[in-house]
Write a protein that holds these residues in place. Structure first.
Motif, PDB file in Angstrom:
ATOM      1  N   ILE A  75       0.856  -1.186   0.000  1.00  0.00           N
ATOM      2  CA  ILE A  75       0.000   0.000   0.000  1.00  0.00           C
ATOM      3  C   ILE A  75       0.895   1.240   0.000  1.00  0.00           C
ATOM      4  O   ILE A  75       1.762   1.363   0.857  1.00  0.00           O
ATOM      5  CB  ILE A  75      -0.922   0.008   1.240  1.00  0.00           C
ATOM      6  N   PRO A  76       0.696   2.150  -0.948  1.00  0.00           N
ATOM      7  CA  PRO A  76       1.533   3.365  -0.972  1.00  0.00           C
ATOM      8  C   PRO A  76       1.473   4.106   0.372  1.00  0.00           C
ATOM      9  O   PRO A  76       0.400   4.273   0.959  1.00  0.00           O
ATOM     10  CB  PRO A  76       0.918   4.204  -2.093  1.00  0.00           C
ATOM     11  N   HIS A  77       2.627   4.548   0.836  1.00  0.00           N
ATOM     12  CA  HIS A  77       2.731   5.193   2.152  1.00  0.00           C
ATOM     13  C   HIS A  77       1.977   6.512   2.242  1.00  0.00           C
ATOM     14  O   HIS A  77       1.506   6.879   3.313  1.00  0.00           O
ATOM     15  CB  HIS A  77       4.204   5.413   2.532  1.00  0.00           C
ATOM     16  N   ASP A  78       1.862   7.212   1.133  1.00  0.00           N
ATOM     17  CA  ASP A  78       1.189   8.510   1.164  1.00  0.00           C
ATOM     18  C   ASP A  78      -0.322   8.411   0.947  1.00  0.00           C
ATOM     19  O   ASP A  78      -1.017   9.415   0.918  1.00  0.00           O
ATOM     20  CB  ASP A  78       1.811   9.454   0.136  1.00  0.00           C
ATOM     21  N   MET A  79      -0.846   7.192   0.849  1.00  0.00           N
ATOM     22  CA  MET A  79      -2.278   6.996   0.623  1.00  0.00           C
ATOM     23  C   MET A  79      -3.051   7.157   1.925  1.00  0.00           C
ATOM     24  O   MET A  79      -2.648   6.645   2.965  1.00  0.00           O
ATOM     25  CB  MET A  79      -2.523   5.605   0.033  1.00  0.00           C
ATOM     26  N   LYS A  80      -4.161   7.868   1.873  1.00  0.00           N
ATOM     27  CA  LYS A  80      -5.004   8.066   3.049  1.00  0.00           C
ATOM     28  C   LYS A  80      -5.755   6.776   3.366  1.00  0.00           C
ATOM     29  O   LYS A  80      -5.971   5.930   2.492  1.00  0.00           O
ATOM     30  CB  LYS A  80      -5.971   9.210   2.816  1.00  0.00           C
ATOM     31  N   SER A  81      -6.177   6.631   4.606  1.00  0.00           N
ATOM     32  CA  SER A  81      -6.825   5.408   5.076  1.00  0.00           C
ATOM     33  C   SER A  81      -8.055   5.024   4.256  1.00  0.00           C
ATOM     34  O   SER A  81      -8.224   3.861   3.875  1.00  0.00           O
ATOM     35  CB  SER A  81      -7.226   5.545   6.543  1.00  0.00           C
ATOM     36  N   TYR A  82      -8.923   6.000   4.008  1.00  0.00           N
ATOM     37  CA  TYR A  82     -10.144   5.711   3.253  1.00  0.00           C
ATOM     38  C   TYR A  82      -9.811   5.211   1.848  1.00  0.00           C
ATOM     39  O   TYR A  82     -10.377   4.226   1.375  1.00  0.00           O
ATOM     40  CB  TYR A  82     -11.045   6.944   3.181  1.00  0.00           C
ATOM     41  N   GLU A  83      -8.893   5.894   1.215  1.00  0.00           N
ATOM     42  CA  GLU A  83      -8.491   5.522  -0.140  1.00  0.00           C
ATOM     43  C   GLU A  83      -7.878   4.112  -0.150  1.00  0.00           C
ATOM     44  O   GLU A  83      -8.171   3.299  -1.026  1.00  0.00           O
ATOM     45  CB  GLU A  83      -7.481   6.551  -0.656  1.00  0.00           C
ATOM     46  N   ALA A  84      -7.060   3.815   0.842  1.00  0.00           N
ATOM     47  CA  ALA A  84      -6.453   2.483   0.940  1.00  0.00           C
ATOM     48  C   ALA A  84      -7.524   1.412   1.129  1.00  0.00           C
ATOM     49  O   ALA A  84      -7.458   0.338   0.517  1.00  0.00           O
ATOM     50  CB  ALA A  84      -5.466   2.442   2.091  1.00  0.00           C
ATOM     51  N   SER A  85      -8.529   1.706   1.958  1.00  0.00           N
ATOM     52  CA  SER A  85      -9.592   0.722   2.182  1.00  0.00           C
ATOM     53  C   SER A  85     -10.427   0.483   0.926  1.00  0.00           C
ATOM     54  O   SER A  85     -10.999  -0.595   0.757  1.00  0.00           O
ATOM     55  CB  SER A  85     -10.488   1.148   3.349  1.00  0.00           C
ATOM     56  N   GLN A  86     -10.484   1.464   0.047  1.00  0.00           N
ATOM     57  CA  GLN A  86     -11.220   1.320  -1.209  1.00  0.00           C
ATOM     58  C   GLN A  86     -10.401   0.551  -2.252  1.00  0.00           C
ATOM     59  O   GLN A  86     -10.926  -0.308  -2.950  1.00  0.00           O
ATOM     60  CB  GLN A  86     -11.600   2.701  -1.775  1.00  0.00           C
ATOM     61  N   GLN A  87      -9.121   0.848  -2.324  1.00  0.00           N
ATOM     62  CA  GLN A  87      -8.273   0.243  -3.345  1.00  0.00           C
ATOM     63  C   GLN A  87      -7.646  -1.090  -2.910  1.00  0.00           C
ATOM     64  O   GLN A  87      -7.299  -1.910  -3.752  1.00  0.00           O
ATOM     65  CB  GLN A  87      -7.170   1.223  -3.755  1.00  0.00           C
ATOM     66  N   TYR A  88      -7.497  -1.278  -1.601  1.00  0.00           N
ATOM     67  CA  TYR A  88      -6.872  -2.490  -1.059  1.00  0.00           C
ATOM     68  C   TYR A  88      -7.732  -3.063   0.078  1.00  0.00           C
ATOM     69  O   TYR A  88      -7.278  -3.202   1.215  1.00  0.00           O
ATOM     70  CB  TYR A  88      -5.467  -2.181  -0.526  1.00  0.00           C
ATOM     71  N   PRO A  89      -8.994  -3.409  -0.207  1.00  0.00           N
ATOM     72  CA  PRO A  89      -9.892  -3.815   0.877  1.00  0.00           C
ATOM     73  C   PRO A  89      -9.438  -5.058   1.643  1.00  0.00           C
ATOM     74  O   PRO A  89      -9.533  -5.110   2.874  1.00  0.00           O
ATOM     75  CB  PRO A  89     -11.228  -4.055   0.173  1.00  0.00           C
ATOM     76  N   ARG A  90      -8.944  -6.072   0.933  1.00  0.00           N
ATOM     77  CA  ARG A  90      -8.494  -7.293   1.628  1.00  0.00           C
ATOM     78  C   ARG A  90      -7.272  -7.035   2.487  1.00  0.00           C
ATOM     79  O   ARG A  90      -7.170  -7.537   3.603  1.00  0.00           O
ATOM     80  CB  ARG A  90      -8.208  -8.409   0.629  1.00  0.00           C
ATOM     81  N   GLU A  91      -6.357  -6.247   1.965  1.00  0.00           N
ATOM     82  CA  GLU A  91      -5.132  -5.945   2.699  1.00  0.00           C
ATOM     83  C   GLU A  91      -5.447  -5.146   3.970  1.00  0.00           C
ATOM     84  O   GLU A  91      -4.930  -5.440   5.047  1.00  0.00           O
ATOM     85  CB  GLU A  91      -4.136  -5.178   1.822  1.00  0.00           C
ATOM     86  N   VAL A  92      -6.312  -4.141   3.833  1.00  0.00           N
ATOM     87  CA  VAL A  92      -6.692  -3.314   4.982  1.00  0.00           C
ATOM     88  C   VAL A  92      -7.446  -4.160   6.010  1.00  0.00           C
ATOM     89  O   VAL A  92      -7.197  -4.042   7.213  1.00  0.00           O
ATOM     90  CB  VAL A  92      -7.524  -2.087   4.542  1.00  0.00           C
ATOM     91  N   ALA A  93      -8.314  -5.040   5.550  1.00  0.00           N
ATOM     92  CA  ALA A  93      -9.050  -5.922   6.472  1.00  0.00           C
ATOM     93  C   ALA A  93      -8.079  -6.832   7.231  1.00  0.00           C
ATOM     94  O   ALA A  93      -8.216  -7.022   8.453  1.00  0.00           O
ATOM     95  CB  ALA A  93     -10.075  -6.756   5.712  1.00  0.00           C
ATOM     96  N   ARG A  94      -7.092  -7.364   6.520  1.00  0.00           N
ATOM     97  CA  ARG A  94      -6.120  -8.244   7.198  1.00  0.00           C
ATOM     98  C   ARG A  94      -5.274  -7.450   8.193  1.00  0.00           C
ATOM     99  O   ARG A  94      -4.963  -7.946   9.280  1.00  0.00           O
ATOM    100  CB  ARG A  94      -5.228  -8.952   6.168  1.00  0.00           C
ATOM    101  N   LEU A  95      -4.916  -6.234   7.853  1.00  0.00           N
ATOM    102  CA  LEU A  95      -4.170  -5.395   8.798  1.00  0.00           C
ATOM    103  C   LEU A  95      -4.983  -5.178  10.069  1.00  0.00           C
ATOM    104  O   LEU A  95      -4.429  -5.190  11.172  1.00  0.00           O
ATOM    105  CB  LEU A  95      -3.795  -4.052   8.163  1.00  0.00           C
ATOM    106  N   GLN A  96      -6.283  -4.990   9.923  1.00  0.00           N
ATOM    107  CA  GLN A  96      -7.149  -4.816  11.094  1.00  0.00           C
ATOM    108  C   GLN A  96      -7.198  -6.100  11.930  1.00  0.00           C
ATOM    109  O   GLN A  96      -7.236  -6.049  13.154  1.00  0.00           O
ATOM    110  CB  GLN A  96      -8.560  -4.400  10.663  1.00  0.00           C
ATOM    111  N   GLU A  97      -7.206  -7.250  11.272  1.00  0.00           N
ATOM    112  CA  GLU A  97      -7.191  -8.527  11.993  1.00  0.00           C
ATOM    113  C   GLU A  97      -5.879  -8.738  12.734  1.00  0.00           C
ATOM    114  O   GLU A  97      -5.862  -9.300  13.835  1.00  0.00           O
ATOM    115  CB  GLU A  97      -7.386  -9.692  11.010  1.00  0.00           C
ATOM    116  N   LEU A  98      -4.789  -8.297  12.142  1.00  0.00           N
ATOM    117  CA  LEU A  98      -3.465  -8.481  12.745  1.00  0.00           C
ATOM    118  C   LEU A  98      -3.232  -7.566  13.945  1.00  0.00           C
ATOM    119  O   LEU A  98      -2.463  -7.923  14.843  1.00  0.00           O
ATOM    120  CB  LEU A  98      -2.374  -8.248  11.706  1.00  0.00           C
TER     121      LEU A  98
END
Length: 103
Positions: A75-98
């Protein structure tokens, strides 16, 4: 013959450490107790069990941290949380699980 044991699992590294210890120590004892009683080595084996469980906990945590770093690198470091959750939903969900598994 019954065998009773009690332990204080203080969660020196958070509640997840205590939960991990309780679950794993119980399994390890249940799997080996009969053999230990036959060989009269319960005290020594219980000490080894505790050290083994402690090591396994930190090994598991290390793997979670490595997984977190790997996902974050995608996930690009300069990406905002909302944008990351839209573009990388599985990755963001797994980060929340971790998160609770690491902290």
């Amino acid at each position: 013959e019954r065998f009773y044991a009690c332990a204080v699992c203080d969660g020196h590294d958070g509640a997840s450490a205590a939960t991990f210890a309780v679950e794993n120590i119980k399994y390890y004892i249940d799997s080996n107790l009969e053999r230990w009683l036959q060989n009269d080595c319960v005290e020594t084996k219980l000490k080894q069990c505790i050290l083994h469980t402690d090591g396994n906990f930190f090994e598991q945590r290390r793997k979670y941290i490595e997984e977190k770093r790997h996902i974050e690198a995608q996930i690009p470091h300069d990406m905002k949380s909302y944008e990351a959750s839209q573009q990388y939903p599985r990755e963001v969900a797994r980060l929340q699980e971790l998160k609770p598994l690491i902290s």
